[in-house]
Design a protein around this motif. Structure first.
Motif, PDB file in Angstrom:
ATOM      1  N   GLU A   1       0.914  -1.140   0.059  1.00  0.00           N
ATOM      2  CA  GLU A   1      -0.072  -0.031  -0.284  1.00  0.00           C
ATOM      3  C   GLU A   1       0.953   1.426   0.082  1.00  0.00           C
ATOM      4  OE1 GLU A   1      -2.509  -0.456   3.473  1.00  0.00           O
ATOM      5  OE2 GLU A   1      -3.375  -2.116   2.480  1.00  0.00           O
ATOM      6  N   THR A   2       1.995   1.015   0.738  1.00  0.00           N
ATOM      7  CA  THR A   2       2.656   2.393   0.787  1.00  0.00           C
ATOM      8  C   THR A   2       3.631   2.475  -0.465  1.00  0.00           C
ATOM      9  OG1 THR A   2       3.576   1.896   3.271  1.00  0.00           O
ATOM     10  CG2 THR A   2       5.023   3.338   1.866  1.00  0.00           C
TER      11      THR A   2
ATOM     12  N   LYS B   1       2.203   1.756  -3.496  1.00  0.00           N
ATOM     13  CA  LYS B   1       1.328   2.209  -4.306  1.00  0.00           C
ATOM     14  C   LYS B   1       1.036   3.727  -3.994  1.00  0.00           C
ATOM     15  CE  LYS B   1      -3.409   1.328  -6.058  1.00  0.00           C
ATOM     16  NZ  LYS B   1      -4.458   0.538  -5.860  1.00  0.00           N
ATOM     17  N   ALA B   2       0.939   4.226  -2.777  1.00  0.00           N
ATOM     18  CA  ALA B   2       0.745   5.639  -2.468  1.00  0.00           C
ATOM     19  C   ALA B   2       1.644   6.442  -2.947  1.00  0.00           C
ATOM     20  CB  ALA B   2       0.467   5.719  -0.989  1.00  0.00           C
ATOM     21  N   LEU B   3       3.122   6.086  -3.076  1.00  0.00           N
ATOM     22  CA  LEU B   3       4.314   6.845  -3.215  1.00  0.00           C
ATOM     23  C   LEU B   3       4.425   6.583  -4.782  1.00  0.00           C
ATOM     24  CD1 LEU B   3       6.726   5.966  -0.310  1.00  0.00           C
ATOM     25  CD2 LEU B   3       5.248   7.968  -0.661  1.00  0.00           C
ATOM     26  N   ASP B   4       3.861   5.812  -5.381  1.00  0.00           N
ATOM     27  CA  ASP B   4       3.999   5.413  -6.879  1.00  0.00           C
ATOM     28  C   ASP B   4       5.465   5.273  -7.136  1.00  0.00           C
ATOM     29  OD1 ASP B   4       3.313   5.180  -9.579  1.00  0.00           O
ATOM     30  OD2 ASP B   4       4.028   7.171  -9.947  1.00  0.00           O
TER      31      ASP B   4
END
Length: 385
Positions: A269-270, A272-275
């Motif tokens: 998830e991290t 994905k959030a930071l791309d």
């Protein structure tokens, strides 16, 4: 100070009888012949070595070591080198047996083979010969070892244990593929994975609870560290290393097999959030290891053997070098055939993601606070005076 040295002779079926009038002895060294299969046998219920402080053993059987320490309540230093096992089955070792020596300050254990770290007390081998040579002290050992809390003596200042491994390492390795391919769309499979992993970590917590209360450790050598989860690093290793000056850690694969299932999901998830690619997000277990090492304010000498140079390790070494002088870094990168190199901190950072066959770090005293240049007002005040 009284001392005694005994070397066991050739193999014999006769029991080794220890006299009971040696209460003046303070130090004993016993070397067992590699061919010797005899066991110790006591002819008295009372200990003949009530004031013994130091015991040094070579090539002894593990069960004999356990029987010996029961009769030495004031033992302060114990060294057992090349410790052997009679059973052809995988050797099992529990550290709770040292509850019976509450004054122990130095404990050095070296086994001839990798031993399986157990949290339950097992004092007898399972071979047929071990049953036929059982002694009175085996029963007494169980009673005394089980009488106190399952903790290592809080008086320990030096603890060295080599070739001690956790069987859970193999279970974690099997789960590594499950972690790297987290079952986002299969709730039942994810729940089963989480349940199995929680059982593994619960067993590890029971094992390493023996470290709780060790607040005087100055020197610590332990290996292998392959199963240390974030919880083990934070809650069991970190509290007992606050005063440690010399640390040697053996075995750290750095492949994420110690990562909790929920941590795998948070990592995804991290990323994905930071791309970012998930490989660029530090493992939580790696961060826990970095926090543990980086918080060791008293550390002066660190040795790593068979260790992955992960981002967490680089972060820990950098943090340790901020407020003290980094005297030297010596590292063998790759296998043992590689040359030993003297590195700067910047060069060591370039070793990230590589395998360290062996690396040593040495720090000096803390750097004194830097003095700021005087202001105009301060200079003027000095001129007035």
């Amino acid at each position: 100070m009284g001392s005694a040295t005994r070397t066991a002779g050739p193999a014999s079926k006769a029991p080794l009888v220890i006299p009971c009038h040696f209460s003046f002895i303070r130090t004993i060294s016993i070397s067992n012949d590699a061919r010797c299969t005899r066991t110790f046998h006591w002819t008295t219920l009372n200990s003949p070595f009530v004031y013994l402080h130091s015991l040094c053993l070579d090539n002894m059987f593990w069960t004999d070591v356990l029987d010996l320490i029961v009769w030495m309540p004031k033992l302060q230093r114990l060294t057992s080198r090349a410790t052997r096992f009679r059973s052809p089955l995988p050797a099992q070792v529990t550290l709770t047996c040292f509850t019976s020596v509450p004054k122990l300050e130095e404990l050095r254990l070296d086994f001839t083979q990798d031993a399986d770290h157990q949290h339950r007390l097992t004092l007898t081998d399972t071979t047929r010969s071990s049953h036929t040579t059982g002694t009175l002290t085996s029963t007494m050992a169980r009673r005394r070892h089980a009488s106190g809390p399952p903790r290592l003596p809080s008086s320990l200042k030096v603890l060295e244990i080599s070739h001690l491994a956790d069987f859970e390492e193999h279970l974690m390795a099997d789960d590594l593929a499950r972690g790297s391919h987290a079952a986002d769309n299969d709730d039942a499979r994810a729940a089963a994975w989480r349940r199995d992993w929680s059982g593994i970590e619960s067993t590890l917590q029971q094992k390493y609870s023996v470290f709780l209360g060790l607040e005087q450790l100055k020197e610590l050598t332990i290996g292998r560290c392959t199963t240390y989860t974030a919880t083990i690093w934070r809650d069991y290793l970190r509290p007992c290393t606050r005063s440690t000056e010399k640390l040697h850690l053996i075995g750290w694969p750095g492949n994420g097999m110690q990562e909790h299932p929920d941590a795998w999901q948070r990592r995804k998830e991290t990323a994905k959030a930071l791309d970012q690619n998930v490989d660029h997000v530090m493992l939580e277990v790696d961060r826990a290891m970095a926090d543990t090492l980086g918080s060791m304010e008293s550390l002066r000498h660190l040795t790593l053997t068979d260790f992955a140079c992960t981002p967490g390790l680089v972060q820990a070494i950098t943090q340790l070098s901020q407020n003290r002088v980094l005297v030297a870094i010596t590292a063998t990168v790759g296998d043992n055939a590689a040359p030993s190199l003297n590195l700067t901190l910047a060069q060591f950072r370039e070793c990230q993601s590589k395998h360290l066959h062996r690396a040593t770090f040495q720090w000096g005293a803390a750097e004194p606070p830097r003095q700021r240049p005087m202001t105009r007002q301060q200079k003027a005040f000095l001129q007035i005076r």
